[in-house]
Design a protein around this motif. Structure first.
Motif, short mmCIF file in Angstrom:
data_model
loop_
_atom_site.label_atom_id
_atom_site.label_comp_id
_atom_site.label_asym_id
_atom_site.label_seq_id
_atom_site.Cartn_x
_atom_site.Cartn_y
_atom_site.Cartn_z
N PRO A 76 0.84 -1.25 0.07
CA PRO A 76 0.03 0.10 -0.02
C PRO A 76 0.83 1.23 -0.07
CG PRO A 76 0.04 -1.15 2.09
CD PRO A 76 0.78 -1.94 1.18
N GLN A 77 2.22 1.07 0.45
CA GLN A 77 2.83 2.27 0.27
C GLN A 77 3.16 3.06 -0.98
OE1 GLN A 77 3.61 -0.35 2.01
NE2 GLN A 77 4.98 -0.13 3.91
N TRP A 78 2.79 2.17 -1.99
CA TRP A 78 3.14 2.69 -3.37
C TRP A 78 1.98 3.43 -3.78
CZ3 TRP A 78 7.81 2.78 -5.62
CH2 TRP A 78 8.93 2.10 -5.35
N GLU A 79 0.67 3.57 -2.88
CA GLU A 79 -0.39 4.23 -3.43
C GLU A 79 -0.28 5.55 -3.13
OE1 GLU A 79 -3.82 2.04 -2.15
OE2 GLU A 79 -3.28 0.37 -3.47
N THR A 80 0.83 6.03 -2.29
CA THR A 80 0.77 7.29 -1.84
C THR A 80 1.85 8.25 -2.82
OG1 THR A 80 2.82 6.87 -0.47
CG2 THR A 80 0.62 6.76 0.55
N ALA A 81 1.27 9.49 -2.78
CA ALA A 81 2.26 10.32 -3.45
C ALA A 81 3.51 10.66 -2.62
CB ALA A 81 1.44 11.78 -3.80
N PRO A 82 4.62 10.92 -3.39
CA PRO A 82 4.84 11.09 -4.93
C PRO A 82 5.33 9.58 -5.41
CG PRO A 82 6.87 11.82 -3.95
CD PRO A 82 5.82 11.37 -2.95
N PHE A 83 5.25 8.58 -4.70
CA PHE A 83 5.92 7.32 -4.90
C PHE A 83 4.96 6.60 -6.03
CE2 PHE A 83 7.08 8.02 -0.69
CZ PHE A 83 8.60 8.14 -0.67
N ASN A 84 3.73 6.77 -5.90
CA ASN A 84 2.61 6.44 -7.05
C ASN A 84 2.91 6.90 -8.29
OD1 ASN A 84 -0.50 6.65 -8.31
ND2 ASN A 84 0.22 4.63 -7.35
N LEU A 85 3.33 8.18 -8.49
CA LEU A 85 3.52 8.62 -9.72
C LEU A 85 4.89 8.28 -10.39
CD1 LEU A 85 2.71 12.48 -9.07
CD2 LEU A 85 1.66 10.92 -10.71
N MET A 86 6.05 8.00 -9.34
CA MET A 86 7.09 7.44 -9.95
C MET A 86 7.16 6.18 -10.48
SD MET A 86 9.63 8.32 -6.66
CE MET A 86 9.95 9.96 -6.13
N ALA A 87 6.20 5.19 -9.66
CA ALA A 87 6.05 3.79 -10.30
C ALA A 87 5.36 3.74 -11.57
CB ALA A 87 5.12 3.01 -9.07
N GLN A 88 4.14 4.66 -11.82
CA GLN A 88 3.42 4.92 -12.97
C GLN A 88 4.16 5.44 -14.13
OE1 GLN A 88 -0.96 5.73 -12.66
NE2 GLN A 88 -0.34 7.00 -10.89
N ALA A 89 5.11 6.31 -13.81
CA ALA A 89 5.98 6.73 -14.83
C ALA A 89 6.86 5.53 -15.27
CB ALA A 89 6.90 8.08 -14.24
N PHE A 90 7.51 4.67 -14.35
CA PHE A 90 8.30 3.64 -14.65
C PHE A 90 7.39 2.77 -15.66
CE2 PHE A 90 9.42 -0.64 -13.77
CZ PHE A 90 10.78 -0.79 -14.55
N LEU A 91 6.16 2.38 -15.19
CA LEU A 91 5.30 1.44 -15.95
C LEU A 91 4.98 1.96 -17.36
CD1 LEU A 91 3.02 0.22 -12.77
CD2 LEU A 91 5.11 -0.98 -13.95
N LEU A 92 4.72 3.16 -17.48
CA LEU A 92 4.33 3.84 -18.83
C LEU A 92 5.51 3.66 -19.40
CD1 LEU A 92 2.44 7.09 -17.81
CD2 LEU A 92 1.56 5.09 -19.06
N GLY A 93 6.73 4.02 -19.06
CA GLY A 93 8.12 3.89 -19.74
C GLY A 93 8.05 2.30 -20.47
N GLU A 94 7.99 1.69 -19.59
CA GLU A 94 7.99 0.18 -19.93
C GLU A 94 7.05 -0.40 -20.90
OE1 GLU A 94 9.27 -3.42 -16.56
OE2 GLU A 94 7.10 -2.80 -16.53
N SER A 95 5.97 0.23 -20.63
CA SER A 95 4.81 -0.06 -21.70
C SER A 95 5.14 0.32 -23.10
CB SER A 95 3.25 0.28 -21.04
OG SER A 95 2.47 0.19 -22.15
N TRP A 96 5.73 1.54 -22.92
CA TRP A 96 5.88 2.16 -24.28
C TRP A 96 7.04 1.36 -25.11
CZ3 TRP A 96 10.36 4.58 -26.22
CH2 TRP A 96 10.13 5.33 -27.45
N TRP A 97 8.07 1.04 -24.38
CA TRP A 97 9.25 0.41 -24.82
C TRP A 97 8.73 -0.87 -25.50
CZ3 TRP A 97 13.69 1.44 -26.99
CH2 TRP A 97 14.20 2.52 -26.68
N HIS A 98 7.79 -1.25 -24.69
CA HIS A 98 7.38 -2.79 -25.21
C HIS A 98 6.51 -2.59 -26.53
CE1 HIS A 98 5.16 -6.59 -25.33
NE2 HIS A 98 4.21 -5.97 -25.59
#
Length: 557
Positions: A76-98
């Motif tokens: 649940p710690q990953w649902e708090t800001a700004p860490f949730n934004l960091m995780a989503q930015a990484f996942l978006l980059g991962e999805s874009w590269w895929h």
């Protein structure tokens, strides 16, 4: 020298894959435009989420969610800001590269898979979960412990480094001693040659089924994956169900075994074991079980026996074993002509494939679980991993002879001779379609080594009744599924030899779900194809050969 530097991965194979992808992408302006549009779209979505990051009605994971099997951001710690934004930015980059690495017209599918896999591996290095400053779990632990977790993490890293340099076993493995706490089912070695020890286990019931069971494990690792601790030993379970169990224990080869062939494992392994069992319990049909590569070998032996009219096998059971290697999962990324030639050059000097090369390849297939999650848990959180019997077994690795491994990769993976009817035994072709004995085939849902859809292909290769079972878990944990352990489930359906073929996706919809371990289901299947219980057979040949008790000597090499 280059192979040792790269961990056995051919730089030529990687370069060719990147060249194939990049050159076709450079010649595809429409695909370039699509990739740019996707980047702009994802950036816009992320900016919008960032603008509402402090809003009281903000929803976490509003842009992108982690995949179900991605456990890096599940707390649940990953649902708090700004860490949730960091995780989503990484996942978006991962999805874009895929998206960028796939879907480029003209790229060979194998090269596309290599590029996508390599890109994913490089991106995973930069996941926010891998760094203390961007991991909320680590920061919370540091705040609570006053930074003590970093001290413990440094100690864990130093201990692991010293153990790696000295060749010592991982911490905690000392409590899992072969022959005492693992591989401890009572039995005796009843036969030995230059390649195997055959173990016959003592009966634990007053009467047993007349048909014995022969277990053919893979020689990639030690045999006792099926005889771990008493509570999760398949061997102990089978003897408790009234079966006489034999198991092959392979000798760990070294440089002098460089010319041991793949067929030597069939002759000196499976066939030698069957001959010995036939002398101990003459005239009895044998239930044969093959696991992983041992199952592939058993399939080859069974096809050759069927071709030659040898009817000693009453049933055949295969656990996570492939007979068609065209869709063998991400493991095939490490197997092409360039890669195999590179491995052969490396093995030629040593005479065998070292354990570290194979362990590294398997670790890359599950890098999030086996590499990066451990980095975070052990070195950033400062929490040493709890040892387990399965982890201790996994660290007890074996070597592979040069000739055997080369033949295995070329004949089965590269050329797919077994599936295409080109595989030769005793200088004559064999065909899996000659197999008519009832078969029980197990696939595991999360298998990275033998994907269950690849295992499923046996349905249209043999002319036999096939009972296919798909169990939860992975290549090892899905097989070691003791009935007392919670969380197991499976699907099961039988196809008669003359029934129409059902594809894997349709099978997945039709096969009923059952909660619990698959072991009782298999035991019931074996019992239905066995005779009435009788007195147990003698242990060994009664010749006083002086062979050791189980687990024998080869398991310690």
């Amino acid at each position: 020298m280059l192979a040792q530097f790269t961990g056995g991965i051919s730089p030529v194979a990687l370069s060719l894959a990147w060249l194939d992808w990049s050159s076709h992408l450079a010649a595809a302006p429409q695909r370039q435009t699509e990739i740019v549009k996707n980047a702009v779209r994802d950036t816009g979505r992320f900016v919008e989420a960032a603008l509402h990051a402090t809003s009281p009605d903000r929803k976490p994971w509003s842009v992108i969610q982690p995949q179900r099997r991605d456990r890096r951001f599940r707390e649940p710690q990953w649902e708090t800001a700004p860490f949730n934004l960091m995780a989503q930015a990484f996942l978006l980059g991962e999805s874009w590269w895929h998206d960028a690495a796939t879907g480029v017209r003209g790229v060979a599918p194998a090269n596309e898979a290599v590029v996508e896999f390599a890109t994913r591996q490089m991106l995973d290095i930069f996941a926010p979960s891998n760094f203390a400053a961007t991991n909320p779990e680590v920061l919370e632990k540091a705040f609570q412990s006053g930074g003590e977790n970093f001290v413990f993490g440094l100690q864990n890293w130093c201990n692991d480094l010293m153990r790696m340099l000295s060749g010592a076993k991982p911490a905690g493995d000392g409590q899992f001693v072969v022959g005492k706490t693992v591989a401890a089912s009572p039995g005796k070695v009843v036969y030995r040659n230059e390649l195997i020890e055959l173990i016959q286990y003592h009966p634990t019931t007053a009467q047993v089924r007349p048909e014995p069971i022969l277990i053919v494990p893979a020689w990639i690792m030690k045999y006792y994956i099926l005889d771990l601790s008493p509570h999760n030993s398949l061997v102990r379970y089978l003897t408790g169900q009234g079966f006489t169990v034999f198991a092959i224990s392979w000798r760990n080869p070294d440089a002098k075994d460089r010319d041991v062939a793949f067929d030597d494992y069939r002759k000196s392994g499976v066939m030698a074991a069957l001959d010995t069992i036939g002398r101990i319990v003459p005239g009895r049909a044998i239930h044969a079980l093959g696991y992983c590569l041992g199952g592939t070998l058993l399939s080859i032996a069974a096809a050759a026996m069927a071709r030659d009219g040898d009817k000693r096998l009453g049933t055949i059971s295969l656990l996570a074993a492939q007979t068609d290697f065209t869709e063998a999962g991400e493991l095939t990324l490490f197997i092409n002509e360039s890669q195999v030639a590179f491995l052969e050059d490396m093995m030629w000097k040593r005479g065998y494939l070292d354990t570290t090369q194979m362990a590294g390849a398997f670790a890359l297939l599950r890098s999030n679980d086996l590499i990066w999650s451990r980095l975070s848990h052990d070195y950033l959180m400062g929490e040493a991993s709890s040892p387990s019997d399965l982890m201790a077994w996994n660290a007890d690795a074996t070597r592979l002879p040069y000739r055997m491994h080369s033949e295995y990769l070329r004949k089965l993976f590269l050329d797919n001779d077994l599936a295409e009817g080109h595989y030769r035994v005793d200088d004559r072709n064999i065909s899996l379609s000659d197999i008519h004995a009832p078969m029980f085939v197990v696939g595991t849902l999360s298998d990275h080594v033998a994907p269950w859809r690849s295992v499923y292909k046996l349905h249209y290769q043999v002319d036999a009744d096939v009972t296919f079972l798909l169990t939860s878990g992975g290549h090892n944990a899905g097989v070691v599924a003791a009935p007392e352990e919670p969380g197991h489930s499976y699907q099961l359906m039988t196809k008669a030899a003359d029934a129409p073929y059902v594809g894997p996706d349709e099978w997945l919809k039709l096969a009923p779900h059952v909660e619990g371990s698959w072991w009782p289901e298999w035991s019931k299947w074996l019992a239905a194809r066995s005779g009435e219980p009788c007195d147990p057979p003698q242990i060994g040949l009664g010749d006083g050969s002086g062979l050791p008790d189980a687990p024998g000597d080869y398991v310690h090499t």
